[in-house]
Design a protein around this motif. Sequence first.
Motif, PDB file in Angstrom:
ATOM      1  N   GLN A 282       0.848  -1.197   0.000  1.00 45.28           N
ATOM      2  CA  GLN A 282       0.000   0.000   0.000  1.00 45.28           C
ATOM      3  C   GLN A 282       0.878   1.241   0.000  1.00 45.28           C
ATOM      4  N   GLY A 283       1.791   1.310  -0.976  1.00 40.30           N
ATOM      5  CA  GLY A 283       2.677   2.459  -1.052  1.00 40.30           C
ATOM      6  C   GLY A 283       1.923   3.743  -1.361  1.00 40.30           C
TER       7      GLY A 283
ATOM      8  N   ARG B 295      -2.752   1.008 -20.980  1.00 40.35           N
ATOM      9  CA  ARG B 295      -1.604   1.905 -20.784  1.00 40.35           C
ATOM     10  C   ARG B 295      -2.149   3.293 -20.472  1.00 40.35           C
ATOM     11  N   ILE B 296      -1.709   3.874 -19.367  1.00 45.05           N
ATOM     12  CA  ILE B 296      -2.164   5.210 -18.994  1.00 45.05           C
ATOM     13  C   ILE B 296      -0.949   6.091 -18.721  1.00 45.05           C
ATOM     14  N   PRO B 297      -1.122   7.409 -18.789  1.00 47.76           N
ATOM     15  CA  PRO B 297       0.008   8.299 -18.492  1.00 47.76           C
ATOM     16  C   PRO B 297       0.437   8.163 -17.033  1.00 47.76           C
ATOM     17  N   TYR B 298       1.726   8.269 -16.820  1.00 48.94           N
ATOM     18  CA  TYR B 298       2.236   8.382 -15.449  1.00 48.94           C
ATOM     19  C   TYR B 298       2.269   9.876 -15.147  1.00 48.94           C
ATOM     20  N   TYR B 299       1.127  10.385 -14.666  1.00 50.86           N
ATOM     21  CA  TYR B 299       0.974  11.839 -14.544  1.00 50.86           C
ATOM     22  C   TYR B 299       0.930  12.269 -13.082  1.00 50.86           C
ATOM     23  N   PHE B 300       2.048  12.057 -12.401  1.00 51.55           N
ATOM     24  CA  PHE B 300       2.124  12.361 -10.976  1.00 51.55           C
ATOM     25  C   PHE B 300       3.419  13.108 -10.678  1.00 51.55           C
ATOM     26  N   GLN B 301       3.283  14.184  -9.934  1.00 52.15           N
ATOM     27  CA  GLN B 301       4.430  14.874  -9.364  1.00 52.15           C
ATOM     28  C   GLN B 301       4.458  14.507  -7.878  1.00 52.15           C
ATOM     29  N   LEU B 302       5.527  13.877  -7.444  1.00 50.56           N
ATOM     30  CA  LEU B 302       5.572  13.346  -6.081  1.00 50.56           C
ATOM     31  C   LEU B 302       6.671  13.984  -5.245  1.00 50.56           C
ATOM     32  N   ALA B 303       7.309  15.023  -5.773  1.00 48.24           N
ATOM     33  CA  ALA B 303       8.335  15.755  -5.031  1.00 48.24           C
ATOM     34  C   ALA B 303       9.335  14.775  -4.422  1.00 48.24           C
ATOM     35  N   GLY B 304       9.576  14.863  -3.115  1.00 46.87           N
ATOM     36  CA  GLY B 304      10.574  14.023  -2.468  1.00 46.87           C
ATOM     37  C   GLY B 304      10.223  12.561  -2.396  1.00 46.87           C
ATOM     38  N   ASP B 305       8.963  12.199  -2.689  1.00 46.18           N
ATOM     39  CA  ASP B 305       8.559  10.797  -2.639  1.00 46.18           C
ATOM     40  C   ASP B 305       8.843  10.041  -3.932  1.00 46.18           C
ATOM     41  N   GLU B 306       9.253  10.736  -4.973  1.00 46.92           N
ATOM     42  CA  GLU B 306       9.439  10.076  -6.263  1.00 46.92           C
ATOM     43  C   GLU B 306      10.412   8.890  -6.197  1.00 46.92           C
ATOM     44  N   PRO B 307      11.502   8.959  -5.435  1.00 44.89           N
ATOM     45  CA  PRO B 307      12.415   7.798  -5.395  1.00 44.89           C
ATOM     46  C   PRO B 307      11.790   6.535  -4.795  1.00 44.89           C
ATOM     47  N   ASN B 308      10.641   6.668  -4.134  1.00 45.84           N
ATOM     48  CA  ASN B 308      10.003   5.484  -3.543  1.00 45.84           C
ATOM     49  C   ASN B 308       9.329   4.606  -4.587  1.00 45.84           C
ATOM     50  N   ARG B 309       9.210   5.087  -5.818  1.00 46.04           N
ATOM     51  CA  ARG B 309       8.599   4.295  -6.885  1.00 46.04           C
ATOM     52  C   ARG B 309       9.528   3.143  -7.255  1.00 46.04           C
ATOM     53  N   LYS B 310       9.004   1.924  -7.234  1.00 44.70           N
ATOM     54  CA  LYS B 310       9.798   0.742  -7.539  1.00 44.70           C
ATOM     55  C   LYS B 310       9.660   0.364  -9.018  1.00 44.70           C
TER      56      LYS B 310
END
Length: 772
Positions: free
Chosen positions: A632-633, A679-694
């Motif tokens: 549940q990231g 297939r959908i756009p990866y349309y997210f700005q996650l600021a400092g959390d972006e590196p948590n994407r695996k």
Amino acid sequence: MKLRHILLLLALLPVTAIAATPADTAGAKAPLSLIPAPASLVRGEGAFSLLADTPLVAADPRAARVARQFAGLMQRSRGIALQVGDAATGEAPAIEFRMTPMTPDASPEAYSLDVSPQRVVVAAGDARGLFYGAVTLWQLATTEVNDGAATRIPALRIDDAPRFAWRGLMLDSARHFQSVDEIKQLLDAMARHKLNTFHWHLTDDQGWRLQIRKYPELTAIGGCRIPAGDGGIDPRTGRPVPYCGFYTQDEVRDIVRYAGERHITVVPEIDIPGHAQAAVATYPRLGSVDGPSPVSSEWGVHKYLFNADEDTFAFLEDVLAEVAELFPGRYVHIGGDEAVKDQWKASPKVQARMRALGVADEAQLQGYFVERMARFLAARGKRVIGWDEILEDDLPADAAVMSWRGIEGGTEAARKGHDVVMAPVSHLYLDYLQTDSPDEPPGRPTLIPLRKAYDFEPVPAALTAAQARHILGLQANVWTEHMRTFERVEHAFFPRIAAVAETGWSPRARKDYDDFLARLPAQLRRYRAFGIDYAQTPFAVRIEGAREPSRATLRVAMSTPLQLGEIRYTTDGSAPTTDSPRYRQPLSLPLPAQVAAAAFVDGRALAEPTSRRFDAASLLQREDEALAMCSQGLMLRLEDDGPPEGPRAIYNIDIFNPCWLWRDAPLGGIAAVEVRAGRIPYYFQLAGDEPNRKFRPARSAHGELELRNGCEGDLLASVPLPAAPGDDGFITLRAPLSAGQRASANLCIVFTGDTRPAMWAVDRVTLRRGAP
């Protein structure tokens, strides 16, 4: 004894003493479906019969206006046209709206309501209180299903006043735009719930929605964005299709006037210093980095900040000067949330400006913004309110805080002497879904069900009595990233708006969730009378089927999230009615089976019937809504990017760890697994959390579809992915399984590789028997 003291005394009495209901000649008296529950209600004997020719009496012009509003409510909900006069005719029964003197410490929203068999009197010292008394009377007249000529209003005495002065809703018009008529529909509904503050979020990274005469480009440029993916492309021409919308100042004045007639104050929000990308896209000189940027078509936390130049402050003051003129209410919201300081830290120009201003760090620079805007607005008779991040530096004494990250910010602010509105994400973010039903619309699947919203207590136990007086009230928020239509906005607000209203108005000792649920069906009928598209999912029947050991029969279980009403069902393909069998325990049905069901209260279905068909093939198939996430990231329920208009596919995705899990999948005799994916756009700005994407490593050019036994378990199958989906936006991949598979497994579906700016999403999983 003064009215507020009487109400306090009554609020402390046992509920049974307040709502005593002695038997009348017709037997036990029916419960009164009033939402919010009044502070004090004492039942009398008999009832007043409201007929189409019952006169409405109002000698005072302010009372006459309220009487006409009551007549309008009755016209819409009961279809009768009541007439307003300044005096009653003879001894005929009448309804009187009366202005009465009020004590200095009485709430202007307080009222009394006396109902006897011969007369109804609604009285208050202020038009606000009289209006809320009229709303209560209207609810009494619409409690029962009434198809006859007379509406019976039970004899009673109500003395009522709100617990909190701020009872609000926030609507985000920046991410998705609502029409003026839709805004007015929401204001009407707020008034019928005795809510009095409309917080209007008008600017953000994705759009600037308020006309500013001095800066027309703010709406010409900042009011438009190109949606991500196929939604921003005309399929006929291949050209970009902008998403635009803004409110003219004349429209804003009309909305403010309309709200005021319903005793609702409009609080505008101009977000400062973050959530600024639409403004910076319009005027790049306002930004903290060099070069232009587009109005954002992505969601999440962006990094664009206003810079701290004098030219930027002149711009902001020009904007706020027009805002102050448009909105006569006391408060102006200046945002302050999610102002990621990366751009300020990286900008030599901003760092030099900080040294010139004598501020020690970026948090103090944001504090400088708040202090300067507060000073500017105070000179125009306004008071600043902002999200709880504004507490990160010292606040002006008069600044108020809206606590959204929990109640902690509000607690801190109240201890420091600042007024507070509680709007915590944990309980009052109504864009969060209200059930785990697969029929929920796109949104944030973190659940805030009706009970959780109802149980929120705005006054922290840690506060002293003096500090608690700084809690102005509460507010529910709706952010519209996933709400392309107003129907989705209504789904988010209703019926949870009723829970928020009761918390804001009713004494704490009068709140009772079970009693609230018993009063809710009548409120749903009122919603239907006004065409409100309230959420069906809390009331719709969930039908779950599982094959029994015999494999020839099916065990069917039914439930509703709120457990409200009686479930009635059919198995012959017909629609359920009150005469259909009542569900009491799981059914055992032969395959194939067709089941339809609905929950009923007082002979009326609470939601549209649910229908499911089961056969051998359907038991070997799962839509993505029925699959679990491996973790549940950051779980979201996302809509496809196309077509530009009309229905779109919806996917459940954990964007930090896209991984779908079919627990205990029956793999015995299964030769292959088919996965339909989009297939959908990866349309997210996650600021400092972006590196948590695996991202799982890919072994081929475009990555693979992998099937595993468990999220990190053994590899069962792997199939290469194509470069793109088919013309319809989907692909169906068939992954053969080796012989001798176990009877069941926790079937995990993942896609390898980093495919941004797009991502794959599971739509459906099917188990296939026979040869691979």
